[in-house]
Enzyme design. Structure first.
Site, PDB file in Angstrom:
ATOM      1  N   ARG A  76      40.349  40.061  42.257  1.00 55.24           N
ATOM      2  CA  ARG A  76      39.898  41.282  41.573  1.00 55.24           C
ATOM      3  C   ARG A  76      38.376  41.414  41.669  1.00 55.24           C
ATOM      4  O   ARG A  76      37.848  42.512  41.851  1.00 55.24           O
ATOM      5  CB  ARG A  76      40.357  41.267  40.110  1.00 55.24           C
ATOM      6  N   VAL A 110      37.514  45.673  32.590  1.00 52.45           N
ATOM      7  CA  VAL A 110      36.624  44.525  32.815  1.00 52.45           C
ATOM      8  C   VAL A 110      35.897  44.684  34.150  1.00 52.45           C
ATOM      9  O   VAL A 110      35.290  43.755  34.653  1.00 52.45           O
ATOM     10  CB  VAL A 110      37.428  43.198  32.802  1.00 52.45           C
ATOM     11  N   HIS A 126      37.542  43.912  26.265  1.00 50.48           N
ATOM     12  CA  HIS A 126      38.248  42.820  26.948  1.00 50.48           C
ATOM     13  C   HIS A 126      37.340  42.016  27.870  1.00 50.48           C
ATOM     14  O   HIS A 126      37.837  41.291  28.740  1.00 50.48           O
ATOM     15  CB  HIS A 126      39.456  43.384  27.726  1.00 50.48           C
ATOM     16  N   CYS A 154      30.827  24.376  35.372  1.00 52.72           N
ATOM     17  CA  CYS A 154      29.589  24.735  34.672  1.00 52.72           C
ATOM     18  C   CYS A 154      28.430  23.904  35.217  1.00 52.72           C
ATOM     19  O   CYS A 154      28.503  22.667  35.210  1.00 52.72           O
ATOM     20  CB  CYS A 154      29.764  24.478  33.182  1.00 52.72           C
ATOM     21  N   THR A 195      44.683  55.350  29.629  1.00 54.81           N
ATOM     22  CA  THR A 195      45.251  54.123  29.060  1.00 54.81           C
ATOM     23  C   THR A 195      46.680  54.380  28.592  1.00 54.81           C
ATOM     24  O   THR A 195      46.987  55.463  28.083  1.00 54.81           O
ATOM     25  CB  THR A 195      44.410  53.567  27.897  1.00 54.81           C
TER      26      THR A 195
HETATM   27  P1  OAD Z   1      47.724  50.534  32.048  1.00 49.51           P
HETATM   28  O1  OAD Z   1      47.985  50.148  33.457  1.00 49.51           O
HETATM   29  O2  OAD Z   1      48.654  50.033  30.995  1.00 49.51           O
HETATM   30  O3  OAD Z   1      47.716  52.122  31.923  1.00 49.51           O
HETATM   31  C1  OAD Z   1      47.008  52.924  32.843  1.00 49.51           C
HETATM   32  C2  OAD Z   1      47.119  54.363  32.393  1.00 49.51           C
HETATM   33  O4  OAD Z   1      46.283  55.145  33.238  1.00 49.51           O
HETATM   34  C3  OAD Z   1      48.528  54.949  32.483  1.00 49.51           C
HETATM   35  O5  OAD Z   1      48.811  55.631  31.261  1.00 49.51           O
HETATM   36  C4  OAD Z   1      48.435  55.938  33.652  1.00 49.51           C
HETATM   37  O6  OAD Z   1      49.269  57.072  33.464  1.00 49.51           O
HETATM   38  C5  OAD Z   1      46.974  56.326  33.609  1.00 49.51           C
HETATM   39  N1  OAD Z   1      46.381  56.743  34.898  1.00 49.51           N
HETATM   40  C6  OAD Z   1      46.593  56.228  36.124  1.00 49.51           C
HETATM   41  N2  OAD Z   1      45.816  56.830  37.049  1.00 49.51           N
HETATM   42  C7  OAD Z   1      45.082  57.777  36.376  1.00 49.51           C
HETATM   43  C8  OAD Z   1      44.088  58.728  36.753  1.00 49.51           C
HETATM   44  N3  OAD Z   1      43.654  58.853  38.008  1.00 49.51           N
HETATM   45  N4  OAD Z   1      43.560  59.516  35.776  1.00 49.51           N
HETATM   46  C9  OAD Z   1      43.985  59.419  34.492  1.00 49.51           C
HETATM   47  N5  OAD Z   1      44.925  58.542  34.081  1.00 49.51           N
HETATM   48  C10 OAD Z   1      45.457  57.724  35.007  1.00 49.51           C
HETATM   49  O7  OAD Z   1      46.208  50.124  31.746  1.00 49.51           O
HETATM   50  P2  OAD Z   1      45.486  49.962  30.325  1.00 49.51           P
HETATM   51  O8  OAD Z   1      45.998  50.951  29.339  1.00 49.51           O
HETATM   52  O9  OAD Z   1      44.035  49.939  30.586  1.00 49.51           O
HETATM   53  O10 OAD Z   1      44.370  43.814  29.149  1.00 49.51           O
HETATM   54  O11 OAD Z   1      45.960  48.513  29.903  1.00 49.51           O
HETATM   55  C11 OAD Z   1      45.452  47.983  28.710  1.00 49.51           C
HETATM   56  C12 OAD Z   1      45.261  46.497  28.841  1.00 49.51           C
HETATM   57  O12 OAD Z   1      46.490  45.909  29.292  1.00 49.51           O
HETATM   58  C13 OAD Z   1      44.250  46.067  29.888  1.00 49.51           C
HETATM   59  O13 OAD Z   1      42.939  46.064  29.400  1.00 49.51           O
HETATM   60  C14 OAD Z   1      44.707  44.686  30.236  1.00 49.51           C
HETATM   61  C15 OAD Z   1      46.192  44.955  30.331  1.00 49.51           C
HETATM   62  O14 OAD Z   1      47.028  43.879  30.182  1.00 49.51           O
HETATM   63  C16 OAD Z   1      44.166  42.507  29.386  1.00 49.51           C
HETATM   64  O15 OAD Z   1      44.243  42.026  30.498  1.00 49.51           O
HETATM   65  C17 OAD Z   1      43.847  41.741  28.156  1.00 49.51           C
END
Ligand code: OAD
Length: 253
Positions: A76, A110, A126, A154, A195
């Site tokens: 990543r 991140v 995060h 480290c 999200t």
């Molecule tokens: P997700 O992968 O769960 O959700 C991504 C969202 O973005 C979905 O609702 C999609 O519909 C939307 N999406 C995709 N492409 C898009 C675009 N071009 N414009 C607008 N929306 C779009 O990702 P997160 O909600 O960020 O945590 O996930 C939350 C957390 O879960 C992350 O921070 C990570 C993950 O596990 C950790 O790793 C602790």
């Protein structure tokens, strides 16, 4: 020429909310970086389709096999050397220029792209893939995107370094969480971008915004909107790299 489309009406409603807003917070997730070429988690082909959370994103996984976990995060990090902010990120910079200290980005991402874009008021719930944290002495260092290898140590104390990000079963950095809570408590508009809003406590900021006194207006920007109707004032369905610049153009018009 008539340039109106199905987004015109909700965009006008959202722009009216924003023009009246004294303080604005934007909560972002992986979707805002999708158009930059950063994988989301739960969409088709997303990171959690190819990897089990329990193999790569928990403290136990790291204790079991740090090299395996580092390979996941190094891939990543390597991808981040080839991506840059998209127009959605840049629209949030324009927002910060407009609202100045009454604006904040609260992000679950991140990838550091809000910072690269030019936002300054960012609460990274995060963590950040640019940083490492020592599992021994706790020193946090910004390593940029330099290659780190599969088992970086480290330089101070010789213990394993880990990515300075929050894994499942870990708590958020308290200072960052409190700053995010404060910003949301104080805002009168929360824009929720890209999200799935299923990971807590981050997702809890949305009902908090809606149920505080006075409640904030909540705008959702998502390719595939997911939030409950009772939490949302305006839904802008579409890619954030298109929707957010259009929204800011209307606010400024
Ligand atoms: P997700 O992968 O769960 O959700 C991504 C969202 O973005 C979905 O609702 C999609 O519909 C939307 N999406 C995709 N492409 C898009 C675009 N071009 N414009 C607008 N929306 C779009 O990702 P997160 O909600 O960020 O945590 O996930 C939350 C957390 O879960 C992350 O921070 C990570 C993950 O596990 C950790 O790793 C602790």
């Amino acid at each position: 020429m008539n340039t109106s489309d199905e987004l015109t009406e909700p965009l006008e409603a959202a722009a009216a909310i924003l023009r009246a807003a004294r303080s604005v917070v934007v909560l972002t997730g992986a979707g805002i970086s999708a158009e930059s070429g950063v994988a989301t988690f739960r969409d088709a082909g997303g990171l959690w389709e190819g990897h089990r959370v329990t193999d790569v994103a928990t403290p136990d996984a790291f204790r079991r096999d740090p090299a395996f976990v580092w390979r996941f995060y190094n891939a990543r990090r390597d991808n981040l050397t080839r991506v840059s902010p998209n127009p959605g990120h840049l629209a949030l910079v324009a927002m910060e220029q407009r609202w100045k200290s009454a604006f904040a980005v609260v992000t679950q991402n991140v990838d550091n792209l809000h910072r690269v874009a030019g936002n300054e008021r960012i609460h990274e719930l995060h963590g950040n893939l640019h940083r490492t944290r020592c599992t021994g002495c706790g020193v946090i260092a910004d390593r940029g995107l330099e290659p780190l290898g599969d088992a970086p140590m480290c330089p101070e104390c010789g213990h394993f370094l880990r990515p300075d990000i929050v894994w499942f079963n870990e708590i958020l950095p308290q200072d960052v969480w409190e700053a995010a809570l404060f910003a949301v408590h104080d805002c009168d508009c929360l824009i929720v971008v890209g999200t799935s809003a299923v990971v807590y406590p981050a997702a809890g900021l949305i009902p908090l915004a809606k149920r505080k006194t006075p409640p904030a207006k909540v705008i959702e920007v998502n390719l595939d909107p997911t939030l409950d109707n009772d939490l949302i004032d305006v839904v802008l369905a579409g890619p954030s790299g298109v929707v957010l610049p259009r929204l800011m153009a209307m606010v400024d018009a």
